[in-house]
Design a protein around this motif. Sequence first.
Motif, short mmCIF file in Angstrom:
data_model
loop_
_atom_site.label_atom_id
_atom_site.label_comp_id
_atom_site.label_asym_id
_atom_site.label_seq_id
_atom_site.Cartn_x
_atom_site.Cartn_y
_atom_site.Cartn_z
N LEU A 72 9.76 0.95 24.64
CA LEU A 72 10.06 2.25 25.24
C LEU A 72 9.61 2.24 26.70
CD1 LEU A 72 8.93 4.62 22.36
CD2 LEU A 72 11.27 4.01 23.02
N PHE A 73 10.49 2.66 27.58
CA PHE A 73 10.23 2.57 29.01
C PHE A 73 9.01 3.37 29.44
CE2 PHE A 73 10.66 4.02 33.39
CZ PHE A 73 10.84 2.81 34.05
N TRP A 74 8.91 4.61 29.05
CA TRP A 74 7.87 5.51 29.57
C TRP A 74 6.53 5.35 28.88
CZ3 TRP A 74 8.57 7.41 34.14
CH2 TRP A 74 9.87 7.63 34.60
N THR A 75 6.50 4.97 27.62
CA THR A 75 5.25 5.03 26.87
C THR A 75 4.68 3.68 26.42
OG1 THR A 75 6.46 5.41 24.81
CG2 THR A 75 5.70 7.36 26.03
N ASP A 76 5.46 2.62 26.42
CA ASP A 76 4.95 1.32 25.99
C ASP A 76 4.44 0.50 27.17
OD1 ASP A 76 5.44 1.77 23.30
OD2 ASP A 76 7.43 0.85 23.34
N ARG A 77 3.57 -0.44 26.86
CA ARG A 77 2.98 -1.30 27.90
C ARG A 77 3.82 -2.56 28.08
NH1 ARG A 77 -2.95 -0.79 25.50
NH2 ARG A 77 -1.80 -1.84 23.87
N TRP A 78 5.00 -2.42 28.60
CA TRP A 78 5.91 -3.54 28.80
C TRP A 78 5.67 -4.25 30.14
CZ3 TRP A 78 8.37 -2.57 33.26
CH2 TRP A 78 8.52 -1.22 33.63
N ASN A 79 4.85 -3.64 30.99
CA ASN A 79 4.64 -4.19 32.34
C ASN A 79 3.16 -4.46 32.60
OD1 ASN A 79 5.60 -4.96 34.89
ND2 ASN A 79 4.88 -3.05 35.77
N GLY A 80 2.46 -4.95 31.59
CA GLY A 80 1.04 -5.22 31.75
C GLY A 80 0.20 -4.31 30.87
N PRO A 81 -1.05 -4.09 31.27
CA PRO A 81 -1.97 -3.36 30.39
C PRO A 81 -1.75 -1.86 30.31
CG PRO A 81 -3.06 -3.95 32.43
CD PRO A 81 -1.71 -4.59 32.46
#
Length: 106
Positions: A17-26
Amino acid sequence: MFQASFDFHLGDGNLALFWTDRWNGPLSPCVIAPDLCKLIRPRTRKRRIVAEAVHDKQWIQDIIGQLTVTAILQYLELWQAVDRIQLRIGTEDVVSWRRDSSNVFF
């Protein structure tokens, strides 16, 4: 309240999920940019996946309402993070669960 701790390793961006998951680091975008995240409808925060968000910069259209100076600064920071995304078409996102030193997942 218990909150599971996991990270995403981006593949095609169809799971994270773009807004709530940590897809770009911590940290997730809503943690990095809390004032900006307040301008995103809750339903959108819970449903917008990374693949959709980065396609034609769709994430920008999620923002509604008046931007404060702080939200604009957060927007610019998030823009840079999104600009660095390299989705790998045909490769699924990978979820990594965290565990503590006693091998207990948290």
